[in-house]
Design an enzyme around this catalytic site. Structure first.
Site, PDB file in Angstrom:
ATOM      1  N   GLN A   8       0.604  -1.187  -0.175  1.00 17.11           N
ATOM      2  CA  GLN A   8      -0.072   0.031   0.120  1.00 17.11           C
ATOM      3  C   GLN A   8       1.061   1.142  -0.009  1.00 17.11           C
ATOM      4  OE1 GLN A   8      -3.637  -0.339   0.755  1.00 17.11           O
ATOM      5  NE2 GLN A   8      -3.708   1.597  -0.071  1.00 17.11           N
ATOM      6  N   PHE A   9       1.405   1.764  -1.252  1.00 24.88           N
ATOM      7  CA  PHE A   9       2.246   2.896  -1.298  1.00 24.88           C
ATOM      8  C   PHE A   9       1.452   4.267  -0.830  1.00 24.88           C
ATOM      9  CE2 PHE A   9       0.283   3.214  -5.353  1.00 24.88           C
ATOM     10  CZ  PHE A   9       0.347   4.364  -5.601  1.00 24.88           C
ATOM     11  N   THR A  10       0.209   4.181  -0.972  1.00 18.99           N
ATOM     12  CA  THR A  10      -0.422   5.394  -0.671  1.00 18.99           C
ATOM     13  C   THR A  10      -0.265   5.754   0.992  1.00 18.99           C
ATOM     14  OG1 THR A  10      -2.522   4.171  -0.214  1.00 18.99           O
ATOM     15  CG2 THR A  10      -2.078   5.087  -2.511  1.00 18.99           C
TER      16      THR A  10
END
Length: 150
Positions: free
Chosen positions: A78-80
């Site tokens: 989950q890079f966000t």
């Protein structure tokens, strides 16, 4: 490294209308990795997650770990989680690690968790458009950051 830990009754990740991974009772982990992360972050976070006592004991008190509860784990990249929203209204992802940094650390984290709980962990697919479904149990949701160690 940042992780959103959710105690779940069940969770799954679907890619292109196909279920990639599904678990019963356990933990859904949304994992964000930044450029400054390394093997020490992986080790610290894995140890904390495996030993985190957020499952109810016989008295209804959160006093048991995933090991004690015998639960499953699903780990989704989950890079966000490293969104920067200070300026303007469109988030920036500059703090999120590039693939050549994040993929090996994500894979090492999943391997360490699997080793720690003695069974495979479910995963998503790095960089894919994933649909994550879960039934949060409690709800119990915890945010962990390897740089803050709170």
């Amino acid at each position: 490294m940042r992780i959103v830990i959710q105690r779940v009754s069940h969770a799954s990740v679907t890619i292109d209308s196909q279920v990639k991974s599904a678990i019963g009772p356990g933990l859904l982990l949304l994992v964000g990795i930044e450029e400054a992360d390394g093997p020490e972050d992986v080790e610290w976070m894995a140890h904390k997650v495996i030993n985190l006592r957020i499952f109810d004991d016989e008295n209804g008190v959160m006093n048991r770990s995933i090991l004690d509860a015998g639960g499953d784990m699903l780990v989704v990249s989950q890079f966000t989680l490293f969104a920067s929203y200070k300026k303007g209204n469109r988030p920036s992802w500059l703090r999120a690690a590039r693939h050549e940094t994040s993929i090996p650390l994500y894979e090492a984290f999943c391997a360490r968790l699997s080793e720690g709980i003695g069974k495979p962990v479910g995963t998503g697919e790095f960089g894919a458009d994933m649909k994550v479904e879960l039934l949060n149990d409690g709800p119990v949701t915890i945010l962990m950051d390897s740089k803050r160690k709170e």
